[in-house]
Design a protein around this motif. Structure first.
Motif, PDB file in Angstrom:
ATOM      1  N   ALA D  11     -63.581  42.391  40.425  1.00  0.00           N
ATOM      2  CA  ALA D  11     -62.980  41.672  39.287  1.00  0.00           C
ATOM      3  C   ALA D  11     -63.428  40.218  39.429  1.00  0.00           C
ATOM      4  CB  ALA D  11     -61.469  41.784  39.325  1.00  0.00           C
ATOM      5  N   SER D  13     -64.485  36.507  37.577  1.00  0.00           N
ATOM      6  CA  SER D  13     -64.319  35.717  36.356  1.00  0.00           C
ATOM      7  C   SER D  13     -65.549  34.865  36.033  1.00  0.00           C
ATOM      8  CB  SER D  13     -63.089  34.812  36.488  1.00  0.00           C
ATOM      9  OG  SER D  13     -63.193  34.034  37.663  1.00  0.00           O
ATOM     10  N   GLN D  14     -66.399  34.638  37.030  1.00  0.00           N
ATOM     11  CA  GLN D  14     -67.590  33.813  36.801  1.00  0.00           C
ATOM     12  C   GLN D  14     -68.618  34.116  37.878  1.00  0.00           C
ATOM     13  OE1 GLN D  14     -66.621  29.659  36.418  1.00  0.00           O
ATOM     14  NE2 GLN D  14     -68.764  29.001  36.332  1.00  0.00           N
ATOM     15  N   ASP D 100     -63.691  35.507  42.470  1.00  0.00           N
ATOM     16  CA  ASP D 100     -62.669  36.558  42.379  1.00  0.00           C
ATOM     17  C   ASP D 100     -61.600  36.107  41.369  1.00  0.00           C
ATOM     18  OD1 ASP D 100     -61.182  38.805  42.856  1.00  0.00           O
ATOM     19  OD2 ASP D 100     -60.722  38.330  44.951  1.00  0.00           O
ATOM     20  N   THR D 101     -61.241  36.986  40.460  1.00  0.00           N
ATOM     21  CA  THR D 101     -60.375  36.647  39.327  1.00  0.00           C
ATOM     22  C   THR D 101     -58.958  36.268  39.759  1.00  0.00           C
ATOM     23  OG1 THR D 101     -61.616  38.163  37.922  1.00  0.00           O
ATOM     24  CG2 THR D 101     -59.416  37.522  37.147  1.00  0.00           C
TER      25      THR D 101
END
Lengths: 155, 155, 155, 155
Positions: D11, D13-14, D100-101
């Motif tokens: 997971a 996010s970037q 990591d989100t």
């Protein structure tokens, strides 16, 4: 009343890397680092001997004398002067190294006995007045050693 | 037509750390690491020998045999089997080590000559079919060595 | 006629690990080690900062003051005082650290400019009279550093 | 009956150092090394991150994918993606790294939670079938890591 703390004189049966025998008496006025080692002692080879070489490269000869001492107290039959000579050549050790004088009936050689060393490697410092100032068995920290040597040089 | 790449058999005059002599022929089915060294070679003592010990501890004996080979090609008079025995004891080397057989009139011992090694340390790998798969003079990287050994184990 | 070699005064916008702001003027009589670093500079993190910590542990506080200086000259937006505080906590740095004062229109902060530092890490020594005595960019040898510090302490 | 040991999906996010987002699902057929770290974690910077770089240089990309995962679980306000980008640049990290989100109300980010990691650095290996095969918190030995990776590559 103070104790006599003059460092015992070296008892050396054979020298390498010096044209003339060396005595502590003749080194009065200079600080002296004594590095006691055995050529087949892992801690000596990994830490003590390379450190003595670094010290020898760093300090001016008229400030500090760096002297190795081959204090064989075990496996005498293979750690001979002939084997030591090969060791000094292969490890490119250029400072003077003396063979600590063997004593009949004693596994411990004469200088090692006089200084009551615990084992190898042992690093000792002698000040400009010929007094013993440090005796450390095992690994010695570079930062602390640099400081202790300069303390003796500047006194 | 392919060349014969079977690794030359070991020529060993004396073994340490093993009850029975070792042959590559008898090790078919296992991968083999050969670590050629001299006890007074600085690169061997600093890198090659400790690495062979690490490998010996890591891999299962039925997957990989780790064998030291004392390939004396200089200073033969001091790097004797008796001196080697002290070295193995002091450095706590527990894997089998063979003395490469001296050859009259040749400074280079028999196995070193058969493998055309450049010097010491030299690390060699032999696969489960007895074929030589790697021969590297000098320092070998742990990460790459772990991978190369497992490649042979898993073939 | 001799040049004025008094070390420039520190220009610090924020201090960590000290209750009171520190000035070189107030440290007259003690030797001072200045360690200029950036928290995201690999050579600073690997060598310079741990060395400053070793020095701080070794020398008595009344002999030597060890002072870190966060001389941010790039990536100002992420090497903020808040980020520095986390860095000091995570790396357990306990000696005083000052944030070198940012200068409008100049990426180089004020103290870094005053000392004409080339980059980070830079290690500087100031003697008991407040004079700059060493300025070294990059890695510094522990043995030599121990000796240089003791030279200043003993003067 | 065997448990489902498929490694949880990432997971992220970037991403940095990759043109396209990376999923474990798309990497089936390759072994994968996941290196979870925080940019201000001393053990990550000293050991984990340089080791991931060594692995990335050693193995062929079609054999092994090396993926960094910035699993920030403390000091979120300073270990931002912008700060991470500077870190990757300064440390010359060239393999893909994902953030990591973050999860609202939980200091632990999503992938770190899904893998139940204890802290940073954590190294994980995923095999060619997408199954988690190793999860080690703290320092990992190069020799053992080279062997474990090659085991997965050769299965």
């Amino acid at each position: 009343m103070t104790a006599d703390v003059t460092a015992p004189e070296l008892a050396v049966s054979q020298w390498f890397n010096t044209a003339e025998p060396i005595t502590l008496a003749a080194l009065r006025g200079q600080a002296v680092l004594l590095h006691a080692f055995q050529m087949l002692c892992p801690g000596c080879v990994a830490h003590g001997t390379p450190q003595a070489q670094r010290v020898h490269r760093l300090f001016r000869t008229d400030e500090l004398a760096v002297i190795g001492l081959h204090t064989v107290f075990e496996h005498h039959e293979v750690m001979t002067p002939a084997a030591l000579e090969v060791f000094l050549h292969e490890y490119r050790i250029t400072h003077p190294v003396g063979v600590d004088t063997a004593v009949a009936g004693d596994p411990i050689p004469a200088t090692m006995r006089a200084y009551a060393m615990q084992g190898t490697p042992t690093l000792m410092l002698v000040d400009r007045q010929g007094r013993q100032r440090l005796k450390q068995f095992g690994r010695v920290d570079d930062l602390a050693l640099g400081a202790e040597i300069m303390r003796l040089v500047k006194e």
